[in-house]
Enzyme design. Structure first.
Site, PDB file in Angstrom:
ATOM      1  N   SER A   1      37.509  96.830  40.050  1.00  0.00           N
ATOM      2  CA  SER A   1      38.176  95.321  40.531  1.00  0.00           C
ATOM      3  C   SER A   1      38.756  95.515  41.887  1.00  0.00           C
ATOM      4  O   SER A   1      38.435  94.532  42.686  1.00  0.00           O
ATOM      5  CB  SER A   1      39.114  94.803  39.273  1.00  0.00           C
TER       6      SER A   1
ATOM      7  N   GLU B   1      50.429 101.779  34.926  1.00  0.00           N
ATOM      8  CA  GLU B   1      51.149 101.431  36.271  1.00  0.00           C
ATOM      9  C   GLU B   1      52.531 101.980  36.851  1.00  0.00           C
ATOM     10  O   GLU B   1      52.608 102.341  37.882  1.00  0.00           O
ATOM     11  CB  GLU B   1      51.076  99.937  36.385  1.00  0.00           C
TER      12      GLU B   1
ATOM     13  N   HIS C   1      43.392  90.643  43.412  1.00  0.00           N
ATOM     14  CA  HIS C   1      43.597  89.360  42.636  1.00  0.00           C
ATOM     15  C   HIS C   1      44.931  88.472  42.667  1.00  0.00           C
ATOM     16  O   HIS C   1      45.710  88.273  41.732  1.00  0.00           O
ATOM     17  CB  HIS C   1      43.244  89.758  41.011  1.00  0.00           C
TER      18      HIS C   1
ATOM     19  N   ASP D   1      40.559  83.870  34.732  1.00  0.00           N
ATOM     20  CA  ASP D   1      41.272  84.871  33.860  1.00  0.00           C
ATOM     21  C   ASP D   1      42.608  84.003  33.583  1.00  0.00           C
ATOM     22  O   ASP D   1      43.280  84.557  32.467  1.00  0.00           O
ATOM     23  CB  ASP D   1      41.730  86.093  34.737  1.00  0.00           C
TER      24      ASP D   1
ATOM     25  N   ARG E   1      40.725  88.051  45.092  1.00  0.00           N
ATOM     26  CA  ARG E   1      39.609  88.282  44.064  1.00  0.00           C
ATOM     27  C   ARG E   1      38.057  87.867  44.640  1.00  0.00           C
ATOM     28  O   ARG E   1      37.180  88.387  44.933  1.00  0.00           O
ATOM     29  CB  ARG E   1      39.681  88.105  42.718  1.00  0.00           C
TER      30      ARG E   1
HETATM   31  C1  LIG Z   1      49.099  96.030  32.410  1.00  0.00           C
HETATM   32  C2  LIG Z   1      47.596  95.659  32.468  1.00  0.00           C
HETATM   33  N1  LIG Z   1      46.969  96.737  33.251  1.00  0.00           N
HETATM   34  C3  LIG Z   1      45.675  96.328  33.454  1.00  0.00           C
HETATM   35  C4  LIG Z   1      45.027  95.495  32.858  1.00  0.00           C
HETATM   36  C5  LIG Z   1      43.298  95.176  33.176  1.00  0.00           C
HETATM   37  N2  LIG Z   1      42.600  95.500  31.841  1.00  0.00           N
HETATM   38  C6  LIG Z   1      42.370  94.326  31.304  1.00  0.00           C
HETATM   39  S1  LIG Z   1      41.631  94.941  29.996  1.00  0.00           S
HETATM   40  C7  LIG Z   1      41.508  96.582  30.389  1.00  0.00           C
HETATM   41  C8  LIG Z   1      40.843  97.472  29.778  1.00  0.00           C
HETATM   42  C9  LIG Z   1      41.375  97.577  28.195  1.00  0.00           C
HETATM   43  O1  LIG Z   1      40.778  98.702  27.234  1.00  0.00           O
HETATM   44  P1  LIG Z   1      41.128  98.730  25.706  1.00  0.00           P
HETATM   45  O2  LIG Z   1      42.676  98.352  25.328  1.00  0.00           O
HETATM   46  O3  LIG Z   1      40.441  99.504  25.133  1.00  0.00           O
HETATM   47  O4  LIG Z   1      40.456  97.312  25.410  1.00  0.00           O
HETATM   48  P2  LIG Z   1      38.783  96.975  24.772  1.00  0.00           P
HETATM   49  O5  LIG Z   1      38.221  98.135  25.113  1.00  0.00           O
HETATM   50  O6  LIG Z   1      39.138  96.891  23.495  1.00  0.00           O
HETATM   51  O7  LIG Z   1      38.469  95.575  25.563  1.00  0.00           O
HETATM   52  C10 LIG Z   1      42.370  96.644  31.715  1.00  0.00           C
HETATM   53  C11 LIG Z   1      42.625  97.862  32.301  1.00  0.00           C
HETATM   54  C12 LIG Z   1      45.839  94.799  32.100  1.00  0.00           C
HETATM   55  N3  LIG Z   1      45.015  93.438  31.407  1.00  0.00           N
HETATM   56  N4  LIG Z   1      46.938  94.593  31.779  1.00  0.00           N
END
Ligand SMILES: Cc1ncc(C[n+]2csc(CCOP(=O)(O)OP(=O)(O)O)c2C)c(N)n1
Lengths: 311, 280
Positions: free
Chosen positions: A33, A54, A104, A112, A162
């Site tokens: 992203s 983070e 973003h 989003d 974005r």
């Molecule tokens: C604090 C934070 N960092 C980054 C993101 C961006 N993000 C959205 S989904 C995701 C991956 C999530 O993986 P997982 O928890 O395994 O979810 P699933 O595979 O079940 O969709 C990321 C990094 C976020 N939403 N929140």
């Protein structure tokens, strides 16, 4: 008119920066992203993936930076804020040159929804001593300004967007840009419109509409929010005598806040701040959200008229 | 379940649950297709668990979404909102036209689950790592009220990389919060790629055990196993309990299964047709 997203400029900049073998890229599971993945593809050995963490990313970067590396760390703007105190105490306070990119930024981020739309990042990072804060308007200026960060001895925060908006610069005009120097895109003497990020293209559009009413607007790309180009603002205060600031950010504390602070301490004059008016966003398309949340073309035109009327 | 029912519904008809899950999967791909955005992968991996939990266990009421003694379901991986909207539609909280508002300006189905916008949603998510702490607060409140309200929290396995999860896990075990129930949707994929490549978690059950939790694993797509695991979650009273549900990201749509590309990308027109054909 070419449409481009400033986050693509970040990826392109990392590829240029790669010439310096000390440049390293730090990721927190958003490389697709923020576009740091463009660097990862070419230089996997200099890309460090930390997963979704983070806060960790900020201090890992600081550690690398004090050991001779030049870290460029990125995630969404909003999630850099997850590590805000880490940035404050672990990076800004010891003045360690870690370069953070938050992609973003703003409600233009779109569908989003509000959890992903940072409208406060410029304000909070600007409040930290030692931080450089950038918010370029297109891909080319993001690329050009990001490569300049390497010469800086301070930490920085760069906000990218974005979604695509009209490109402002070309390969020649972009070479005029310097961190800390506002770019006067159009000169004028009735009102100064200072914009940043995705709003710069709207500022140019508004100046055309105002020209039809014989209002001459200066248009400025304030790509560097900190250090703020006070000289440019003073010049505009003298030539135009009133201001409109526009940003895809809260009207509290960001570009509008910075310009207001400078003016009130130096050459007070009328200023209208266009931005998100103390409200969280929602899901929607970027442009329709800008219109809904008070950053529409007509809102800016009206703001220019009332700034002039208040002179 | 409605608020009059108590405890788990042992008579749940597995075939019915399966067909509800298929209906939800169809809505998930339709929602993301319509919005040209969103997160189908992690919605499809979670949906069987949600169907079982909502249909057989949670004490909630569509006629009174905010009634105080409801169980709380906290979707911490808030990007899996299409799964929540689909099950809330089945449960009578949302209409099909509400589902059509997913990611549309002004619509009540926001990109990430949001308690201010959607009836039946009890937590505003979107930033990973926050839901377990919130669930702990909810569970502590229930205990202080001498209530039997339970707090169920769903986490992603990628989400476990956030430090805050482990701060909450530590605190929940210390305070012996027996009404806090966690389900981890272990689909092995995060945003950019497989966790194996991004950041490995070596032994997820052992991590929770080390933090003092009761731990059990299950196949997150086998309704018999899911239901008996929910019963097990309920049976643990002296400490927090976590169910590690092994799932397949994109489950049910062949080209989305185990495919990181469909973490955060919608199906196009052609892909939608194929998905709906597979989900009939
Ligand atoms: C604090 C934070 N960092 C980054 C993101 C961006 N993000 C959205 S989904 C995701 C991956 C999530 O993986 P997982 O928890 O395994 O979810 P699933 O595979 O079940 O969709 C990321 C990094 C976020 N939403 N929140």
């Amino acid at each position: 008119m070419t449409l481009a997203a400033s986050r693509d400029g970040y990826g392109a900049a990392l590829l240029k920066l790669a010439e310096d073998p000390k440049v390293v890229v730090i990721e927190a599971d958003l490389g697709k992203s923020t576009k740091s993945q463009m660097f990862r593809k070419e230089y996997p050995e200099r890309t460090i993936s930390l997963g979704i963490s983070e806060q960790n990313m900020m201090l890992v970067s600081a550690g690398l930076a004090t050991s001779g590396y030049k870290p460029f760390a990125s995630t969404f703007a909003i999630f850099t804020e997850r590590g805000f105190e880490q940035v404050r105490n672990g990076i800004a306070r010891p003045n360690i040159p870690v370069h953070i990119c938050g992609s973003h930024g703003g409600i233009h981020t779109g569908t989003d929804g509000s959890s992903a739309q940072s409208i406060e990042d410029l304000a909070i990072y600007r409040s930290l001593p030692n931080m450089i804060v950038l918010h370029p308007s297109d891909d080319l200026s993001t690329e050009y300004l990001t490569t300049q960060l390497l010469e800086m001895d301070s930490p920085s925060y760069t906000r990218t967007a974005r979604n695509k908006t009209p490109r402002i610069y070309d390969s020649e005009t972009v070479k005029e840009l310097r961190i800390g120097k506002a770019e006067l895109l159009e000169d004028g003497d009735d009102v100064a419109i200072i914009a940043c990020g995705v709003m710069v293209s709207r500022a140019l559009e508004v100046s055309k509409i105002l020209a039809e009413e014989n209002i001459s607007a200066a248009v400025i790309d304030m790509h560097t929010i900190k250090p703020l180009d006070g000289e440019m603002i003073d010049y505009l205060a003298k030539t135009c005598g009133c201001f409109v600031t526009i940003e895809d950010h809260s009207i509290i504390g960001g570009l509008g806040g910075a310009v207001s602070e400078h003016l009130s301490s130096n050459l007070p004059c009328p200023i209208e701040r266009i931005g998100v008016n103390d409200h969280f966003g929602e899901s929607g398309q970027g442009d329709e959200l800008l219109d809904k949340y008070g950053m529409g073309i007509q809102d800016i035109v009206n703001a220019a008229r009332s700034a002039i009327a208040r002179k | 379940m409605t608020k009059d029912a108590g405890g788990i519904n042992h008579l749940a008809d597995i075939d019915e649950l399966r067909s509800i899950a298929t209906r939800c999967r169809r809505e998930i791909v339709k929602m993301t297709h319509r919005a040209s955005a969103g997160h189908p992968g992690g919605s499809l991996s979670a949906i069987d668990i949600l169907v079982a939990l909502y249909k057989t266990r949670l004490r909630i009421d569509p006629n009174e979404p905010d009634y105080p003694e409801r169980d709380r379901f906290i979707m911490s991986k808030g990007h899996a909102s299409p799964a929540i909207y689909a099950i809330l539609n089945v449960m009578g909280f949302l209409t099909v036209s509400d589902l059509n508002s997913y990611r549309i300006m002004g619509g009540i189905c926001q990109g990430h689950v949001d308690m201010k916008w959607t009836p039946g949603v009890d937590f505003s998510a979107g930033s990973l790592g926050m839901g377990l702490s919130f669930g702990l607060g909810v569970a502590l409140a229930s205990r202080m009220d001498n209530s039997d309200r339970a707090a169920f929290v769903m986490l992603g396995d990628g989400e476990l990389q956030e430090g805050q999860i482990w701060e909450a896990a530590m605190a929940a075990a210390h305070h012996e919060v027996g009404n806090l129930k966690v389900i981890v949707d272990c689909n092995r994929i995060q945003n950019d790629d497989f966790m194996e490549k991004q950041l490995r978690l070596f032994d997820i059950p052992a991590m929770w055990k080390g933090f003092g939790w009761a731990v059990r694993e299950c196949d997150g797509h086998d309704f018999n196993e899911i239901i008996s695991s929910i019963e097990w979650l309920d049976s643990v009273k002296d400490r927090p309990a976590v169910l590690i549900a092994n799932t397949v990201k994109g489950k049910g749509v062949s080209f989305m299964e185990d495919n990181p590309a469909f973490h955060g990308a919608a199906p196009n027109d052609e892909q939608l047709l194929q998905a709906l054909e597979e989900l009939s």
